[in-house]
Design a protein around this motif. Sequence first.
Motif, PDB file in Angstrom:
ATOM      1  N   THR A  36       0.759  -1.197  -0.119  1.00 42.75           N
ATOM      2  CA  THR A  36      -0.099  -0.024  -0.044  1.00 42.75           C
ATOM      3  C   THR A  36       0.880   1.192  -0.101  1.00 42.75           C
ATOM      4  O   THR A  36       2.311   1.269   0.487  1.00 42.75           O
ATOM      5  CB  THR A  36      -0.839  -0.286   1.102  1.00 42.75           C
ATOM      6  N   ASP A  37       0.293   2.346  -0.468  1.00 36.23           N
ATOM      7  CA  ASP A  37       1.249   3.557  -0.400  1.00 36.23           C
ATOM      8  C   ASP A  37       1.361   4.066   1.171  1.00 36.23           C
ATOM      9  O   ASP A  37       2.450   4.486   1.357  1.00 36.23           O
ATOM     10  CB  ASP A  37       0.422   4.837  -1.300  1.00 36.23           C
ATOM     11  N   VAL A  38       0.320   4.074   1.748  1.00 41.48           N
ATOM     12  CA  VAL A  38       0.405   4.717   3.085  1.00 41.48           C
ATOM     13  C   VAL A  38      -0.235   3.599   3.886  1.00 41.48           C
ATOM     14  O   VAL A  38      -1.389   3.151   3.847  1.00 41.48           O
ATOM     15  CB  VAL A  38      -0.165   5.858   3.448  1.00 41.48           C
ATOM     16  N   PRO A  49      -3.935  12.945  -0.470  1.00 41.80           N
ATOM     17  CA  PRO A  49      -4.679  12.875  -1.851  1.00 41.80           C
ATOM     18  C   PRO A  49      -5.316  11.592  -2.134  1.00 41.80           C
ATOM     19  O   PRO A  49      -4.824  10.569  -1.802  1.00 41.80           O
ATOM     20  CB  PRO A  49      -3.735  13.209  -2.893  1.00 41.80           C
ATOM     21  N   THR A  50      -6.329  11.689  -2.978  1.00 43.43           N
ATOM     22  CA  THR A  50      -7.242  10.390  -3.107  1.00 43.43           C
ATOM     23  C   THR A  50      -6.431   9.504  -4.259  1.00 43.43           C
ATOM     24  O   THR A  50      -7.033   8.376  -4.353  1.00 43.43           O
ATOM     25  CB  THR A  50      -8.660  10.581  -3.681  1.00 43.43           C
ATOM     26  N   HIS A  51      -5.414   9.917  -4.886  1.00 42.28           N
ATOM     27  CA  HIS A  51      -4.950   9.045  -5.895  1.00 42.28           C
ATOM     28  C   HIS A  51      -3.590   7.883  -5.047  1.00 42.28           C
ATOM     29  O   HIS A  51      -3.304   6.980  -5.424  1.00 42.28           O
ATOM     30  CB  HIS A  51      -3.954   9.887  -6.884  1.00 42.28           C
ATOM     31  N   ASN A 102     -10.267   5.054  -1.764  1.00 42.13           N
ATOM     32  CA  ASN A 102      -8.895   4.872  -1.674  1.00 42.13           C
ATOM     33  C   ASN A 102      -8.500   4.253  -0.377  1.00 42.13           C
ATOM     34  O   ASN A 102      -7.207   4.139  -0.150  1.00 42.13           O
ATOM     35  CB  ASN A 102      -8.103   6.008  -2.031  1.00 42.13           C
ATOM     36  N   ILE A 103      -9.423   4.077   0.637  1.00 42.53           N
ATOM     37  CA  ILE A 103      -8.999   3.822   1.934  1.00 42.53           C
ATOM     38  C   ILE A 103      -9.476   2.336   2.309  1.00 42.53           C
ATOM     39  O   ILE A 103     -10.802   2.191   2.137  1.00 42.53           O
ATOM     40  CB  ILE A 103      -9.592   4.792   2.745  1.00 42.53           C
TER      41      ILE A 103
END
Length: 506
Positions: A4-6, A23-25, A142-143
Amino acid sequence: MKTTDVLIIGTGLAGTYVALNLPTHLEITMMCHHSTNSTLAQGGIAISLDQKDSFEAHIEDTLTAGRHTNKLDAVKTLIENAPYQIQTLKKLGVEFDYDAQKKIHATLEGGHSYPRVIHAGGDQTGQSVMSLLDQKIESANNIQILKGASLLELVIHDQQAIGIVYEMNETIQVIYAKHIVMATGGLGDLYTHTTNQEGSTGEAIAIAAFAGAKCQDMRYIQFHPTAYKNKDKGYFLITEAIRGVGAYLLDAHKNRFMDPIHPLKELAPRDIVSKAIYDVIASTQEAFVYLDTRHLKTKYLKERFPNIYKTLEKDGLTLGVDLVPVTPVAHYAIGGICTDLMGRTNLMNLYACGEVASTGVHGANRLASNSLLECLVFGKNVAEHIVSSHEHISLPSITKDPLDTWKHTKTTVSNSYKIHKACVQEIMTKYVGIVRYDHQLKLAKSELIRLLSPLKKIRFDHVDHAKSYNLVSVSLMVVEDALNHESLGCHYKEIEKKGLKSCKDL
C-alpha cells in the motif's frame, strides 16, 4: 506481496485526520485492533477565540501546565495552527455548539486562563467529530480498513520502515508500505483503573522501540482527576468542564480542599488536582472524593452535559442534586515515540501522531483539551510531509521474508495474554501511580523483568506470547524512565517509604 502507499496504524482522530488530508490517488490502508479513545473525549478542543485571549496566553498556559519543559516550537505550532484546523473541521461538517450570540461557545477548563475549550454535542465532542470523519473514511474509495489486527513486528530495511507483520483472523501476515504512520493512542490499559478503551496498551511503542525508534518521556502518565465508577462499566470520565462551570470538589467530610493548594482551586492543572485528591483519599481512608454541583441548576447541567447526565441518571444520581463520587485514574500518555514537527521519527518513512507520539508539546503535563488539537495539527503535518516526499520513496527489493521468523508461531486461543496483562495491571497500579517511590519502582522493575525473561524464549511460539512481550516491555519502559528521573509534573516522586514488601507471587 501485499503493498500500500500509506499504512496508518490506528483509526482514532490522529490516524483518520492523516488519511483525510492525503490525496485520493494514494492507496491508504488503515489498521486497528481496538476501539479508539477519541470517541470518549468529552471536553473539547482548545483554541483562542475570546477577544481578551491570545495565542500568547494559550502558549503560556500550556508551558505552565508542562512545567516549562515543553518544546516551544512544538507549542507554537500547535496553537498558532488551531484556527485553520477548526475551520477545516467546520468545512467537513462538524457542528460545534454555539452561544446565544451565535458564536462558537467556549468553556473554561483546568489550567486555562480564559474560556477557550470549544465543544460539540455538549459533552460529546470526540463522538461528534469522529462519527462524521468515520463517514468520510468509509465513503473514500482509496481507503481500506483492516479491523482486528494485532501488531507483531515493524519490518526495517537499512534504517527504513517498510512494513508491518500482524495477526488477523488467526493468520500472520505482512503488509509493505512506502509510509507507515503510528497513530494507536495511549497505554492507559496498562492500569487496572483507567478511562482508556480496553486494548490501549502501547504495543506500537514497543515494536517501534524494538526496531530502533527513539522514545522519550515514558514516565509522564497523566491521571484524570475525576472519574466515576460505573456500577457495570468500569470508570467513566467526568470532564473538568463541569468544574469549569462552577462545580466544587469536596472531601469525605463535605469540605472543599483545593482552596489552599492552588490559586485556580478546582481548575488547577490536572497533575496538581489529581495529587490533591490522592492526598485527601489517603488522609480520609475513603475511596473517593465528591464532585459537588448542587449549587448549579439541573436543567442547565442536563443540557450542557447530556452524556454525563444520562450516565449518572442510570445509577440513580442527578447532576445539580446529588454528590458524585470521583477518583483519579490513568488517562493520558504524554511520552511515546519521538517525532519532529512533521511527525517524522528517526527511522526513515516511519511517522507517529497523536497520543502515541512525543513531540515535546506537552512537557511534563498536558494542558486540558490540547490533545484533540494535537491530533489535528500534527496529523495535517504528517500528511503534508508524506505528499511532499512520496515521489522520492520506493520500496527496496525484499531479500528476506519477515514471515520466516513467525512461520511456526501458533495463533490458536490462549489465556497467556490475559494472565500477563492482569499481572502488569496489578504492578503498574500498585507501584507506578500518581505518587511513586524509588523502592516501589525498583520492585515493579524486578517483577516486570521476572515476567519478561521467560517471554523472551517463547516470544515466537504463540501470538499471545508476542503480545505479552510487547505489553511487559512497554511497562518496563515506563518504570525505568520513572526511576531515572526526578519528580516533575505528572511524574511525582516522594521520599522513600520504609518496610515495603514485594509484590505477591504472580
